[in-house]
Design an enzyme around this catalytic site. Structure first.
Site, PDB file in Angstrom:
ATOM      1  N   ARG A 106       0.844  -1.155   0.015  1.00  0.00           N
ATOM      2  CA  ARG A 106      -0.022  -0.091  -0.206  1.00  0.00           C
ATOM      3  C   ARG A 106       0.580   1.013  -0.007  1.00  0.00           C
ATOM      4  O   ARG A 106       1.305   1.433   0.560  1.00  0.00           O
ATOM      5  CB  ARG A 106      -0.847  -0.306   1.489  1.00  0.00           C
ATOM      6  CG  ARG A 106      -1.642   1.481   1.597  1.00  0.00           C
ATOM      7  CD  ARG A 106      -2.534   1.379   2.581  1.00  0.00           C
ATOM      8  NE  ARG A 106      -4.212   0.522   1.758  1.00  0.00           N
ATOM      9  CZ  ARG A 106      -5.185   0.365   2.384  1.00  0.00           C
ATOM     10  NH1 ARG A 106      -5.229   1.241   3.547  1.00  0.00           N
ATOM     11  NH2 ARG A 106      -6.253  -0.269   2.086  1.00  0.00           N
ATOM     12  N   HIS A 133      -7.175   0.842  -6.618  1.00  0.00           N
ATOM     13  CA  HIS A 133      -7.706  -0.134  -4.953  1.00  0.00           C
ATOM     14  C   HIS A 133      -8.660  -1.419  -5.411  1.00  0.00           C
ATOM     15  O   HIS A 133      -9.865  -1.970  -4.965  1.00  0.00           O
ATOM     16  CB  HIS A 133      -8.484   0.518  -4.214  1.00  0.00           C
ATOM     17  CG  HIS A 133      -7.815   0.224  -2.660  1.00  0.00           C
ATOM     18  ND1 HIS A 133      -7.981  -1.102  -2.436  1.00  0.00           N
ATOM     19  CD2 HIS A 133      -9.755   0.124  -1.394  1.00  0.00           C
ATOM     20  CE1 HIS A 133      -7.923  -1.326  -1.717  1.00  0.00           C
ATOM     21  NE2 HIS A 133      -8.600  -0.737  -0.426  1.00  0.00           N
ATOM     22  N   GLN A 136     -10.157  -3.838  -3.658  1.00  0.00           N
ATOM     23  CA  GLN A 136     -11.649  -3.223  -2.715  1.00  0.00           C
ATOM     24  C   GLN A 136     -12.595  -3.913  -3.650  1.00  0.00           C
ATOM     25  O   GLN A 136     -13.717  -4.217  -2.868  1.00  0.00           O
ATOM     26  CB  GLN A 136     -11.253  -2.510  -2.419  1.00  0.00           C
ATOM     27  CG  GLN A 136     -12.621  -1.409  -2.210  1.00  0.00           C
ATOM     28  CD  GLN A 136     -12.725  -1.811  -0.550  1.00  0.00           C
ATOM     29  OE1 GLN A 136     -12.484  -1.225   0.274  1.00  0.00           O
ATOM     30  NE2 GLN A 136     -14.830  -2.064  -0.585  1.00  0.00           N
ATOM     31  N   ASP A 227     -16.190   7.356  -1.678  1.00  0.00           N
ATOM     32  CA  ASP A 227     -15.483   7.453  -0.835  1.00  0.00           C
ATOM     33  C   ASP A 227     -15.285   8.924   0.113  1.00  0.00           C
ATOM     34  O   ASP A 227     -16.317   9.445  -0.237  1.00  0.00           O
ATOM     35  CB  ASP A 227     -14.679   6.498  -1.720  1.00  0.00           C
ATOM     36  CG  ASP A 227     -13.096   6.481  -1.267  1.00  0.00           C
ATOM     37  OD1 ASP A 227     -12.897   6.317   0.187  1.00  0.00           O
ATOM     38  OD2 ASP A 227     -11.647   6.740  -1.910  1.00  0.00           O
ATOM     39  N   CYS A 267     -16.166   2.109   0.895  1.00  0.00           N
ATOM     40  CA  CYS A 267     -15.554   0.941   1.044  1.00  0.00           C
ATOM     41  C   CYS A 267     -14.809   1.463   2.500  1.00  0.00           C
ATOM     42  O   CYS A 267     -13.678   0.177   2.824  1.00  0.00           O
ATOM     43  CB  CYS A 267     -14.157   1.606   0.081  1.00  0.00           C
ATOM     44  SG  CYS A 267     -13.818   2.832   0.252  1.00  0.00           S
ATOM     45  N   ARG A 295     -14.176  -8.385   1.704  1.00  0.00           N
ATOM     46  CA  ARG A 295     -12.664  -8.312   2.087  1.00  0.00           C
ATOM     47  C   ARG A 295     -12.439  -9.700   2.244  1.00  0.00           C
ATOM     48  O   ARG A 295     -10.791 -10.394   1.458  1.00  0.00           O
ATOM     49  CB  ARG A 295     -11.824  -7.014   2.544  1.00  0.00           C
ATOM     50  CG  ARG A 295     -12.791  -6.079   2.317  1.00  0.00           C
ATOM     51  CD  ARG A 295     -12.016  -5.443   0.674  1.00  0.00           C
ATOM     52  NE  ARG A 295     -10.738  -5.199   0.374  1.00  0.00           N
ATOM     53  CZ  ARG A 295     -10.065  -4.127   0.855  1.00  0.00           C
ATOM     54  NH1 ARG A 295     -10.633  -3.154   1.545  1.00  0.00           N
ATOM     55  NH2 ARG A 295      -8.437  -4.453   0.643  1.00  0.00           N
TER      56      ARG A 295
END
Ligand code: CP
Ligand code: NVA
Length: 312
Positions: A106, A133, A136, A227, A267, A295
């Site tokens: 990340r 991402h 996700q 988001d 998310c 996830r």
């Protein structure tokens, strides 16, 4: 009997567009079977987590997913490794390649991830960059599939900042035939090359649209998704953005214009009262906790596949 997704063995995941439609759908199928306890992949290998940004869901779901495979996890915090002291990425990548079996990263720059993948032969997984991402979106698609029993032909509207999550949603929805609409303020639209790539992936199976009009974007949609308005690394811009993004807030009146059975996705982490109201986030249409749980199952399926796990 599952054998894992053979074509994913040893592969990197830098962008969602690295996988084809059949690989994404097979991954969702495997994740659903893992979630239902119908298959139990086993893979006693070692995952490294190299995260230069904060994370709750991605860090913990990757870790638990690896433990459930019978493997182990090393948290390579930059402040506890030489990464934080400026050791070149190329050197770190070549060394970690000799110790680890898979690495999830990340970070800010997509190019740093690409550099790692160039210098390490083990699978390198994008656990979020400023550009994308992808992990996700596997969870998001599984949540949609659980809610509606299908993916193809659904319409998902994303409202907010046209950055990493929006980019991966564009690619993921296009791959599996979900119509994707993105509604953002005019200076916050997704990158045009990602929009064009999504249109190419969608072909004539589904639609890809980008607008500044939130009301037009939500009409009849099956899922509304948002988001944060200021992503990690942009915290100092947060207060200036609030009035700009306000028309894109998911609230009861916007939700009322979506499909009667529409679900709400996020998310997470969420800022109640900004991108989504508390009423909607906690309301009956919200699927955010299932989405967060997914996830774990989708990333366990991903790890099992790239590592070539054994299946019971
Ligand atoms: N959605 C997500 O990636 O959450 P974290 O930042 O907590 O990992
Ligand atoms: N766009 C957000 C996503 C967090 C999961 C960020 O990059 O901070």
């Amino acid at each position: 009997m599952f054998t894992g997704i053979e074509t994913l063995k040893g592969r990197d995941l830098l962008s969602l567009a690295d996988f084809n439609a059949s690989e994404v759908l097979s991954l969702l199928d495997l994740a659903a079977h893992i979630k239902a306890g119908q298959v139990k992949p086993h893979c006693p290998k070692v995952l490294g987590l190299l995260f230069t940004k904060a994370s709750t869901r991605t860090r913990v779901s990757f870790s638990v997913g690896m433990y459930r495979l019978g493997g182990q996890v090393i948290d390579l915090r930059p402040d506890a490794t030489q990464v934080g002291r400026g050791e070149p990425l190329e050197d770190t990548a070549r060394v970690l390649d000799r110790y680890l079996d898979v690495l999830a990263i990340r970070t800010y720059e997509q190019q740093d991830l690409v550099t790692f993948a160039q210098y390490a032969d083990i699978p390198v997984i994008n656990a979020l960059t400023d550009l994308e991402h992808p992990c996700q979106i596997f969870a998001d698609l599984l949540t949609l599939q659980e809610a509606f029993g299908r993916l193809s032909g659904l319409t998902l509207t994303y409202l907010g900042d046209g950055n990493n999550v929006a980019h991966s949603l564009l690619l993921g929805c296009a791959l599996v035939g979900v119509n994707i609409r993105i509604a953002t303020p005019k200076d916050y639209q997704p990158l045009s090359d990602i929009v064009e790539k999504a249109k190419g992936l969608a072909g004539d199976r589904s639609s890809v649209s980008v607008t500044t009009d939130p009301v037009e974007a939500v009409a009849g949609a099956h899922a509304l998704y948002t988001d944060v308005w200021a992503s990690m690394g942009q915290e100092d811009l947060a207060s200036n953005r609030i009035p700009i993004f306000q028309p894109y807030q998911i609230n009861a009146s916007l939700l009322a214009q979506a499909d009667a059975d529409a679900i709400v996705l996020h998310c997470l982490p969420a800022h109640r009262g900004e991108e989504v109201t508390a009423e909607v986030l906690e309301g009956v249409r919200s699927r955010v906790w299932d989405q967060a749980e997914n996830r774990l199952h989708t990333q366990q399926a991903l790890l099992a596949s790239v590592l070539g796990a054994q299946f019971e």
